[in-house]
Design a protein around this motif. Structure first.
Motif, short mmCIF file in Angstrom:
data_model
loop_
_atom_site.label_atom_id
_atom_site.label_comp_id
_atom_site.label_asym_id
_atom_site.label_seq_id
_atom_site.Cartn_x
_atom_site.Cartn_y
_atom_site.Cartn_z
N GLY A 44 0.57 -0.92 -0.17
CA GLY A 44 -0.04 0.24 0.29
C GLY A 44 0.39 1.37 0.48
N VAL A 45 2.35 1.41 -0.34
CA VAL A 45 3.30 2.36 -0.07
C VAL A 45 2.73 2.63 -1.75
CG1 VAL A 45 5.30 3.05 -0.01
CG2 VAL A 45 4.53 1.19 1.88
N ASP A 46 2.88 4.61 -1.44
CA ASP A 46 2.75 4.94 -2.78
C ASP A 46 4.20 5.36 -3.75
OD1 ASP A 46 -0.24 5.51 -4.12
OD2 ASP A 46 -0.56 6.83 -1.87
N VAL A 47 4.43 4.93 -4.20
CA VAL A 47 6.46 5.06 -4.88
C VAL A 47 6.17 5.81 -5.64
CG1 VAL A 47 7.81 4.41 -5.78
CG2 VAL A 47 6.38 3.12 -3.82
N LEU A 48 6.21 7.57 -5.96
CA LEU A 48 6.35 8.79 -7.19
C LEU A 48 7.84 8.81 -7.66
CD1 LEU A 48 5.08 10.81 -8.06
CD2 LEU A 48 5.97 11.96 -6.55
N LEU A 49 7.67 8.20 -8.82
CA LEU A 49 9.15 8.29 -9.48
C LEU A 49 9.03 10.05 -9.92
CD1 LEU A 49 11.56 6.27 -10.28
CD2 LEU A 49 10.22 6.19 -12.86
N ALA A 54 5.03 9.70 -12.55
CA ALA A 54 4.71 7.86 -13.09
C ALA A 54 4.79 7.60 -11.04
CB ALA A 54 5.62 7.30 -13.73
N GLY A 55 3.51 7.06 -10.82
CA GLY A 55 3.45 6.67 -9.74
C GLY A 55 3.21 4.87 -9.32
N ARG A 56 3.38 4.59 -7.99
CA ARG A 56 2.53 2.51 -8.24
C ARG A 56 2.74 2.77 -6.70
NH1 ARG A 56 3.83 3.02 -12.62
NH2 ARG A 56 5.22 1.80 -13.91
N ILE A 57 1.97 1.30 -7.01
CA ILE A 57 1.52 1.27 -5.35
C ILE A 57 2.53 -0.18 -4.85
CG2 ILE A 57 -0.14 0.24 -3.64
CD1 ILE A 57 -2.14 2.21 -5.07
N THR A 58 2.54 -0.26 -3.55
CA THR A 58 3.50 -1.15 -3.63
C THR A 58 2.38 -2.47 -3.63
OG1 THR A 58 3.19 -1.18 -1.10
CG2 THR A 58 5.82 -0.79 -2.53
N ASP A 59 3.14 -3.81 -3.61
CA ASP A 59 1.52 -4.93 -3.45
C ASP A 59 2.06 -6.33 -2.42
OD1 ASP A 59 4.07 -6.52 -3.82
OD2 ASP A 59 3.90 -7.25 -6.03
N VAL A 60 1.80 -6.87 -2.05
CA VAL A 60 1.43 -7.26 -1.07
C VAL A 60 2.86 -8.24 -0.54
CG1 VAL A 60 -0.93 -8.19 -0.82
CG2 VAL A 60 0.79 -10.34 -1.84
N ASP A 61 3.76 -7.79 -1.62
CA ASP A 61 5.18 -8.63 -1.18
C ASP A 61 6.02 -7.56 -0.89
OD1 ASP A 61 4.72 -11.40 -1.98
OD2 ASP A 61 4.95 -10.67 -4.01
N GLY A 62 5.40 -6.08 -1.35
CA GLY A 62 6.24 -4.84 -0.76
C GLY A 62 6.49 -4.30 -1.90
N SER A 63 6.39 -5.25 -3.38
CA SER A 63 7.22 -4.48 -4.45
C SER A 63 6.83 -3.88 -4.98
CB SER A 63 7.72 -5.88 -4.45
OG SER A 63 6.45 -6.63 -5.33
N PHE A 64 7.50 -3.01 -5.62
CA PHE A 64 7.09 -2.39 -6.73
C PHE A 64 8.06 -2.49 -8.13
CE2 PHE A 64 10.14 0.29 -3.97
CZ PHE A 64 10.50 1.23 -5.23
N ALA A 65 7.93 -2.02 -9.38
CA ALA A 65 8.95 -1.21 -10.21
C ALA A 65 8.71 -0.39 -11.34
CB ALA A 65 8.79 -2.87 -11.16
N PHE A 66 8.85 0.21 -11.70
CA PHE A 66 9.21 0.77 -13.11
C PHE A 66 10.36 0.95 -14.29
CE2 PHE A 66 8.84 3.28 -9.24
CZ PHE A 66 7.31 4.44 -9.76
#
Length: 812
Positions: A44-49, A54-66
């Protein structure tokens, strides 16, 4: 089109073609994870590049990717609730992947970190979801995993209806109208429909794997056909297993305890290279069960003495053949990362089991030899998901105990689905859409080639188009509209819309209003059943009348008393209105409150008396009154009918009919559509941390209904209590955790086929205790029905007693 062949033949080309087709071509990639101090992932973490917006929300594994970034320096900003963090710029290079793990020490509330996928087919915070969702976090799943029974993970969650009939028999539902082989709650594992192809219900012994291999459990309460199609009638249960990339290592668990239980579970995940990851799970269980023979006596109520009698348990012709349950399961999963957020998964497994006894509308049956193979191929990226899977069932040994009738069912389901998503309007809008195609087959032929459950082999196809659009109307108000069109060879096409408004009263309080429509497909049993349900009637002397005319009438064999399907059944439809409220109170307490009001049309009845005077005689025309063969001379035909009427009881003569092959039969039970049923209720849930290590959970659910057009022989009951409540107290320390959970159900009436009576009020408490000696060894205790209250949870099910299990786990 043979979809099974497509899935099999597509696996190798996918493995070869997808990597070069979807791999990043010269672009840079940033892959990251956000973790707590103890290593737990933070979803649930908002990750802003910052540089691209661009933005992502971390999934249940805490992961994200650009991915597909130009060479250069990029800055990331992390936001979760009131917590923020800016990271130092990262230097990335075209064609390379930059990986990072960021550890945070944020004080998180339940509402901050919980994200869900199932309500919208996209990752979002539970506060923003357009539906009522129960989400179980990974640590809680791991603490409760030792029971090995998936429905028990949800047993103490608000609004969930658990009716346990035996050690491995559960009727899991939400919001009423439960029954044996309940199919109003769609269950998916990694997107794969795991229900019985022939019934649409769940076969819980077949859903076997180490429960702590689950990364997430999400239960969507309320109709979900707009995104998931048929059978998401009352809701959808979405289970996600752990990706081997983020769960490397091994685990061995040995479990033993009451009911002479012996259980072994194995799990191992590892990285084979920078891009290949492997996971293997397996296990074996032996255990006694709660079932008892009902040949000479029944364990509660009174024995039935005549057909159609209520408030009694039917006596059975034979006792259960096997006296213990045996379950074997195993699966192998291979993941291939393709750069950035792209992953290819190929997975296959099986569950083999014998022994469990299940209650049907026509009597109890024992599963003595069942094999459930399955495969899955899945390509996933940020914007695309392609899923193909096969689910099969080989039922070579199954026996109805009330008439000692063996039957056979081989069935399979093959499905392909493509889904895509995209944002628009500068991120204020988001659209999800997809198409799917599926084939199902059912063959109930026994060793002699004669069908044992349905009149003929069935082969049906299904297609669907679905989509959902979200738009932030204002900074506080979000609108969501979803719709799905389903077409099938089984029934008319169906259109299922859903609309929701989600309003943020404050950053930690939201109000939701929604409207939805859904449908329930009649099962193959409802439509095509051709099953003996009572001992046959010997009428062999009557064949002599036919022999005088040189005609075979079929009375040379005892005439079967059968329950029959109704091919004219229409789909059951529901229209639902819902209001929901989510809030974090005082930064500590998480509160949810949901109200629903449903209208059900074309309600599908239980299997009721085929000849029903209150409905004008025969309830449908597929099996008319018996007529002798046309080739029989009229005087002999009249003599045959006269002899039958003179010698058969009136209630038996009334249901004498002609089968699909011209043979005589007694049509005892069938189903019809009727009238409207209105239901309403509300669900309350509260999670409150008592201290740093203690948590209190409370839940209450109220349910009520009205049947607008009752019919004789079917009381149309929801088979659930008007009032239910649950209470849990949990302690979680550094190396020790314990939980005591309690649920109470008010008494209620139960009606399903032969089984009609009242279920007395009952209460159940479960205890779990775990102690971790170090990072490798742990010891635990799991006790169901800790106070050993002997009770039954639906009429016809087993008397349930305590089951205490001890387990030791070695992790490496």
């Amino acid at each position: 089109m043979n979809l099974k062949r497509v899935v099999y033949c597509a696996t190798v080309p996918l493995l070869l073609a997808i990597p070069p087709a979807f791999a990043d071509r010269g672009g840079a990639t940033i892959e990251g994870r956000v973790l707590q101090l103890d290593g737990a992932p933070v979803g649930g973490v908002d990750v802003l590049l910052v540089e691209t917006g661009a933005g992502r929300i971390t999934d249940v594994d805490g992961s994200f990717a650009f991915s597909n970034l130009d060479t250069g320096d990029y800055s990331l900003e992390l936001t979760l609730g009131r917590n923020t963090r800016s990271l130092a710029p990262l230097a990335v290079t075209a064609g390379a992947t930059t990986r990072l793990e960021e550890t945070v020490d944020w004080a998180l509330t339940f509402g901050d970190a919980v994200t869900v996928f199932s309500a919208s087919r996209r990752r979002e915070r539970i506060f923003e979801a357009p539906a009522s969702v129960v989400s179980l976090p990974e640590p809680e799943i791991e603490r409760e995993a030792a029971s090995g029974q998936l429905p028990k993970l949800l047993e103490f969650t608000p609004g969930t209806e658990i009716a346990q009939g035996g050690l491995y028999e559960f009727n899991l539902n939400v919001r009423g109208f439960n029954d044996p082989f309940n199919r109003r709650l769609l269950t998916l594992i990694d997107g794969r429909d795991v229900s019985l192809p022939s019934l649409g219900s769940q076969e819980w012994p077949a859903i076997s794997f180490p429960l702590d291999d689950l990364a997430g459990v999400e239960l969507v309460r309320g109709p979900g056909s707009a995104l998931y199609g048929a059978d998401a009638f009352n809701g959808a249960l979405n289970l996600t297993t752990k990706a081997p990339r983020y769960s490397q290592g091994g685990k061995v668990r040995l479990t033993a305890g009451e009911l002479d239980t012996r259980k072994l579970d194995l799990r191992y995940a590892t990285g084979l290279s920078d891009h290949w990851y492997l996971k293997a799970v397996g296990g074996y269980t032996e255990s006694d069960d709660f079932f008892r023979s009902r040949v000479a006596a029944v364990e509660y109520s009174v024995p039935c003495t005549q057909p159609g009698q209520f408030d009694c348990l039917p006596l059975e012709a034979v006792p259960p053949v096997l006296q213990e349950d045996k379950i074997f399961y195993g699966s192998l999963r291979l993941d291939r990362t393709l750069g950035g957020d792209k992953t290819l998964v190929v997975e296959a497994g099986t569950s083999d089991f014998e022994g469990p006894v299940q209650v049907t509308e026509f009597g109890r049956l024992q599963l003595t030899d069942v094999v459930r193979p399955w495969t899955r191929v899945n390509f996933n990226s940020l914007h695309w998901n392609v899923l193909g899977y096969y689910t099969g069932r080989e039922g070579n040994g199954q026996t109805f105990l009330n008439i000692d009738y063996p039957f056979y069912t081989d069935s399979d389901r093959v499905s392909l689905e493509l889904q895509g998503n995209s944002s628009f309007a500068g991120g204020r809008g988001f659209v999800v859409g997809g198409v799917s195609a599926m084939e199902e087959t059912l063959d109930s032929a026994g060793p002699s080639g004669v069908q044992t459950v349905t009149f003929r082999k069935r082969d049906e196809d299904f297609q669907a188009v679905f989509g959902q659009i979200e738009y932030d109307i204002t900074d506080k108000l979000k609108g969501v509209f979803a719709a799905r069109w389903d077409d099938t060879s089984l029934h008319d096409s169906q259109f299922s819309p859903r609309g929701s408004l989600v309003y943020a009263l404050r950053p930690d309080q939201t109000l939701r209003a929604s409207f939805s429509e859904a449908f329930l497909t009649p099962s193959y049993v409802n439509l095509f059943l051709y099953l003996p349900v009572l001992p046959p009637v010997p009428l062999q002397p009557l064949e002599g009348i036919c022999a005088m005319g040189g005609v075979a009438c079929g009375f040379d064999q005892p005439v079967q008393i059968r329950s029959l399907g109704n091919e004219d059944l229409e789909v059951e439809e529901i229209r639902s209105f819902e209001l929901g409220y989510n809030a974090v109170i005082g930064k500590r307490t998480f509160l949810t409150l949901d109200y629903f009001n449903n209208q059900v049309e074309n309600f599908i009845s239980d299997f009721i008396s085929f000849f029903n005077p209150g409905l004008g005689g025969r309830i449908h025309d597929n099996y008319p009154a018996y007529q002798p063969p046309a080739a029989l001379p009229p005087p002999l035909a009249a003599a045959l009918l006269g002899t039958l009427q003179a010698n058969l009881p009136p209630e038996l003569f009334a249901i004498l009919s002609t089968g699909a092959d011209g043979e005589p039969l007694f049509a005892l039970l069938s189903a019809i559509n009727f009238g409207r049923v209105d239901t309403r209720g509300f669900e309350l849930a509260l999670t409150h941390p008592l201290a740093t290590t203690w948590t209190l959970d409370l839940g209450y659910a109220y349910y009520d209904f009205d049947v607008k057009d009752r019919i004789p022989e079917d009381p149309a009951l929801p088979n659930t209590a008007k009032n239910k409540a649950n209470l849990s107290v949990t302690y979680v320390g550094d190396r020790f955790d314990a939980a005591l959970r309690y649920r109470w159900s008010e008494s209620f009436d139960w009606s399903a086929g032969f089984y009609r009576s009242r279920v007395p009020s009952y209460q159940v408490a479960d205890l779990t205790v775990n102690h971790r000696f170090d990072d490798s060894w742990s010891l635990g205790l799991d006790v169901s029905n800790v106070f050993d209250e002997s009770h039954f949870e639906f009429f016809g099910g087993d008397l349930l007693e305590r089951r205490a299990l001890a387990h030791v786990t070695f992790s490496f």
